[in-house]
Design a protein around this motif. Structure first.
Motif, short mmCIF file in Angstrom:
data_model
loop_
_atom_site.label_atom_id
_atom_site.label_comp_id
_atom_site.label_asym_id
_atom_site.label_seq_id
_atom_site.Cartn_x
_atom_site.Cartn_y
_atom_site.Cartn_z
N GLU A 1 0.82 -1.21 0.00
CA GLU A 1 0.00 0.00 0.00
C GLU A 1 0.85 1.27 0.00
N ASN B 1 -7.90 -7.44 10.76
CA ASN B 1 -8.17 -6.33 9.85
C ASN B 1 -9.46 -6.55 9.06
N TYR C 1 -12.74 -4.61 9.82
CA TYR C 1 -12.76 -3.17 9.60
C TYR C 1 -12.81 -2.90 8.11
N SER C 2 -13.26 -1.71 7.75
CA SER C 2 -13.44 -1.40 6.33
C SER C 2 -12.13 -0.98 5.67
N SER C 3 -11.18 -0.46 6.45
CA SER C 3 -9.91 -0.02 5.86
C SER C 3 -8.86 0.07 6.95
N SER C 4 -7.61 0.31 6.52
CA SER C 4 -6.51 0.44 7.47
C SER C 4 -6.56 1.73 8.26
N SER C 5 -7.52 2.60 7.95
CA SER C 5 -7.65 3.85 8.69
C SER C 5 -8.55 3.71 9.91
N ASP C 6 -9.17 2.54 10.09
CA ASP C 6 -10.07 2.36 11.22
C ASP C 6 -9.30 2.26 12.53
N ALA D 1 -3.42 7.96 4.86
CA ALA D 1 -3.34 6.55 5.22
C ALA D 1 -3.38 6.41 6.74
N LYS E 1 -13.99 -10.81 -2.45
CA LYS E 1 -14.23 -9.42 -2.03
C LYS E 1 -14.96 -8.74 -3.18
N THR F 1 -4.84 -11.48 1.30
CA THR F 1 -5.73 -10.87 0.32
C THR F 1 -5.03 -10.94 -1.03
N SER G 1 -14.52 -5.22 -4.70
CA SER G 1 -13.23 -4.89 -5.31
C SER G 1 -12.98 -5.66 -6.60
#
Length: 909
Positions: free
Chosen positions: A30, A267, A270-275, A887, A414, A326, A417
């Protein structure tokens, strides 16, 4: 492109004027930066259009070793024919193709050592306790109960000079950055490609492998697996050109990418790594106090803080998070047929292309260890008594023993995506020379169908044409037209026509310049200008032009709250049939020059963009609350962007064949919101109009309150006013109404996108030796990094400057509080808004290339050994090395950005 970097986006930094990149994380898989071209011009997104071999595709779909050329289009005449997304600029990536001749095999291998870059400095336990005593002493007049939290010097001394495990566990002094992250992690990249061909078929084939290691340390979790992060990717490509007849060329390109990102299984909830939950994995590096607990105790239990719900053990979170893979599989296929039609008229040819792209994403494959509690431990430093969260086993009340109860998961699709794209084009080209006159014409039809998951496909269609005229390579004229269509708008607004034009004058080819050309003073001098309009349909929400209806809910019938048996059909959102294209009018003027046989060369460009009809979402509109429904999205916004680009190149080869060179460039790009449907009665400083997109706001501070007289004389705060002390900021009553409240937040600094970028690259080559260094910098940018000392009465103290004392305004920050509570919004002033300017040694390389008889005897040519580095050094006022907050957990941190040292070899067989 710099070695040791595996994504094209990072390699663009500083190398092309007008391209602004910002990095926010070093997480494997990422690391791609955000890219804008000539600054932001719409709050609905300013991402450029990326075309790989003429088809819209992500940069990650192609590896750097397969890139033949990369160019950036910025002005209206250059971007018009690329349709509706060209308004934000276009990045063209062309992959390599085969050439007729003997097969050549190129091999490159890189080993990269990654080191965590700059992270916030925190005081250790000893210094934090000493600072805590100072903060308590400072606030005693407000809160005498704080005295109960003062610690003696004898107690504080226990956190230093520890010699036994018992001391270390009772009096923790954890450097969380060292505890969580390794000194370095390794990454590897290998590429093999072959090209060659005959008169009938030419070929280029490539395979590229990337392995990104993890910076997180591995702790023994007692569960027979290791969690953490990682990334593996394999790219393959086969480009074939078949010369079917003398006038017919058939091209076939097939490329595939399989990338597997490893993350903790936790992970997946959660919806993203920002959670917030994901952010707790690296929270220790940013905000866990050094004295609360050890990451892991000698008996295998994990540290925790009793009674706290917002203090997480990052080592536990990462180690017991399970492991999830993933996998993103991408296949792209292009089929192109080019037919020379000179038998109809000289210079005429036709090109047809069809491309199918499919992206498939699978996730949740791995070890599911959710909700399987481990033993947690805390030792009271006052008494030495240990507390365990899991005192007994839940069923039989035996002593708690950790069970290994994780499950192996097979993975699921997923769906949101997974994507499929169909793109087809038909292009007619004509080019003729008539003496000193050169004329070209082009007509293009393009249609794209895109679908994600199971949605109805998105459709976009473009009809474009271009005509150019060139007289004696001296005067140039160009005209472009585009009739663009998008299904995002109603039938009345679906298609729109946009056109642009450009002119150029090669002054150096004029007869009056002959004197300078013959004496090799002037090589080239060209003036050029362009102007045009481009449309943009970059709208995230579909069906904005339609009313949306929903089913559900009932009505109350009487005072006893009896419910109607009938279920509502209700209007869930109001459509706007007038929604249409955003439009941008682009003006560009440039000068290209070269002097003294290429010794000096470069360009100067001035640009101005006027963007109108920008969509303003309902939540951003000035609609009264009693409207009864979310306001419709409407084309109401206007933004102006202007700036300039400077590029200067030096290239000198001496008599001994030593070559020295330098590339220097600078970009200035500033935007200003003209209209954004602000409430008309708001004060001008509270409106978005008049300021940049993403303009930062703050409660403005004007020095410190150095005495109680200044405290009493300062503007009143509408809450917690009685908690002010000398050493606090003097917060300006910006609107002059006698009280500091929410209406006093005012524009401060800049946005998070830099207005100015600078690049300087210097290098030399001599007898096989070569080296270069690249410096990159930005300014006129503001970034928020919220580092609150003693938050939640924990001994987290950030070393971001000297505290206020009786010395007054010489301080860097206010003295933090322990128990007293000044207003949390106003009291911080501008303390956490940092000047985001930086200068970094972006890239450096030292290399030697062997190309002599002994390598040729081995069947090898161009054997190159090199050592290179990336992000080796940075000067910045920011407390960490992130360039932006997009991020991770925003201003609260992310997976660390990295420095890289790369060792590599390249050769040709």
């Amino acid at each position: 492109m710099p070695a040791g970097i595996t994504d094209i986006g990072s390699a663009l930094t500083g190398n092309l004027p007008g391209v602004i990149t910002t990095q926010s994380t070093g997480m494997p898989g990422e690391e791609e930066p955000q890219i804008v071209i000539r600054g932001a011009s719409s709050w609905n997104g300013s991402d450029p259009l990326v075309l790989v071999d003429g088809v819209e595709r992500p940069m990650s779909s192609v590896d750097m070793a397969s890139v033949q050329s990369l160019s950036v289009l910025k002005d209206a005449s250059a971007t018009a024919v690329y349709g509706v997304k060209g308004a934000n600029g276009v990045i063209l990536i062309t992959t390599k193709r085969g050439v007729e001749g003997k097969a050549q095999i190129n091999v490159a291998v890189n080993a990269v050592m990654k080191v965590p870059s700059k992270l916030p400095n925190k005081l250790d336990s000893y210094d934090a306790y000493m600072a805590r005593n100072t903060a308590i002493e400072h606030e005693l007049s407000l809160n005498p109960d704080s005295w109960d939290y003062v610690k003696s010097q004898d107690f504080i001394d226990n956190f230093r000079n520890q010699t036994t495990v018992e001391q270390q566990e009772r009096y923790p002094n954890v450097d969380w950055q060292k505890a969580l992250f390794k000194d370095y992690a390794m990454s590897y990249n290998a590429n093999v490609n072959v090209n060659g061909g005959t008169k009938f078929v030419r070929y280029f084939a490539s395979m590229d492998y990337v392995n990104e290691g993890d910076l997180f340390r591995s702790f023994d979790n007692g569960r027979d697996y290791n969690s953490g992060y990682g990334y593996n990717r394999v790219n393959v490509r086969s480009n074939l050109d078949f010369q079917i007849t003398r006038t017919t060329l058939f091209k076939m390109s097939i490329a595939g990418s399989n990338g597997q990102q490893t993350t903790p299984y936790s992970n997946s909830i959660y919806s993203s790594s920002s959670d917030w939950g994901v952010a707790q994995q690296w929270a220790g590096a940013y905000n866990i106090a050094p004295d609360v607990f050890l990451p892991q105790y000698s008996d295998g239990s994990w540290g925790f803080l009793p009674g706290s719900t917002n203090v997480s053990n990052s080592a536990q979170n990462i180690s017991l998070g399970g492991t999830m893979k993933t996998t993103t599989t991408r296949i792209t296929t292009d089929f192109v047929l080019e037919q020379d039609l000179s038998f109809i008229t000289k210079g005429l040819n036709i090109r047809g292309m069809i491309a199918w792209d499919n992206t498939f994403v699978e996730w949740k494959r791995g070890i599911n260890d959710l909700y399987n509690d481990a033993q947690l431990k805390w030792i009271d430093p006052e008494t030495g008594e240990a507390s365990y969260k899991q005192a007994y086993e839940a069923n039989n009340r035996f002593d708690f023993m950790q069970g290994v109860m994780w499950n192996v998961e097979g993975g699921t699709v997923k769906d949101w995506s997974t994507q499929r794209n169909l793109n087809y084009q038909l292009q007619l080209n004509w080019a003729r020379d008539f003496g000193r006159h050169s004329v070209t014409a082009m007509g293009l039809f393009s249609r794209q169908e895109t679908a994600t998951g199971s949605i109805v496909p998105n459709y976009r269609e473009d009809w474009a044409f271009r005509g150019t005229y060139n007289y004696a390579d001296r005067y140039f004229v160009e005209y472009n037209g585009a009739y663009n269509g998008s299904e995002k708008f109603s039938a009345d607004n679906r298609f729109a026509f946009f056109n642009s034009g450009a002119v150029g004058w090669m002054i150096s080819e004029e007869p009056f310049m002959k004197f300078l050309r013959e004496r090799k003073i002037l090589d080239m001098l060209k003036l050029r200008a362009s102007y045009g309009e481009i449309g943009d349909d970059n709208v995230s929400t579909r069906w904005l032009y339609m009313n949306q209806w929903a089913y559900g809910g009932t009505s109350s019938l009487d005072i006893n709250r009896g419910e109607s048996p009938y279920t509502w059909y209700r209007e869930s959102s109001v459509g706007n049939p007038d929604v249409h294209w955003e439009k941008v009018k682009k003006f560009n003027f440039g000068i290209d020059y070269s002097f003294l046989e290429g010794l000096f060369a470069g360009s100067v460009e001035v640009f101005r963009d006027k963007r109108t009809d920008i969509l303003v979402g309902g939540s951003s509109r000035s609609i009264p609350s009693y409207f009864g429904q979310s306001a419709v999205t409407a084309n109401l916004g206007k933004v102006n962007t202007n700036g300039y680009e400077l590029e200067f190149r030096v290239n000198k080869t001496f008599a001994n064949q030593m070559r020295v060179w330098g590339n220097f460039n600078m970009t200035h790009a500033a935007n200003k919101i003209i209209v954004k449907d602000d409430a008309p009665l708001l004060s001008s400083y509270r409106k978005e109009a008049g300021y940049a997109i993403g303009q930062n706001h703050a409660y403005i501070d004007k020095g410190y309150l150095n005495t109680y007289d200044e405290v009493y004389g300062s503007p009143k705060h509408d809450s917690n006013d009685n908690q002010k002390l000398p050493g606090d900021y003097y917060i300006v009553d910006f609107n002059g109404d006698g009280v500091v409240d929410a209406n006093d937040s005012a524009p401060y600094g800049y946005s998070s996108t830099p207005q100015n970028t600078y690049n300087a690259t210097l290098g030399f080559e001599w007898k096989g030796f070569s080296c270069f260094v690249q410096f990159y910098g930005v300014n006129n940018v503001t970034r928020e990094v919220t580092l609150t000392s003693f938050g939640n009465q924990l001994n987290t103290v950030y070393d971001i400057g000297t505290w206020w004392s009786e010395a007054g305004d010489a301080a860097d920050v206010v003295t933090p509080r322990w128990l007293s509570t000044p207003n949390s919004s106003y009291s911080k002033g501008t303390q956490y808004l940092f000047d985001g300017s930086y200068i970094r040694l972006k890239n450096a390389e030292v290399a030697y290339t062997f190309n002599n008889s002994w390598t040729r005897r081995m069947g090898i040519s161009n054997l190159k050994f090199f050592v290179s580095g990336n992000n080796l050094w940075v000067w910045s006022r920011m407390p960490d090395d992130r360039e932006s907050n997009f991020a991770g957990s925003g201003s609260q941190g992310a997976y660390p950005t990295v420095k890289r040292v790369n060792f590599g070899i390249k050769f040709t067989l």
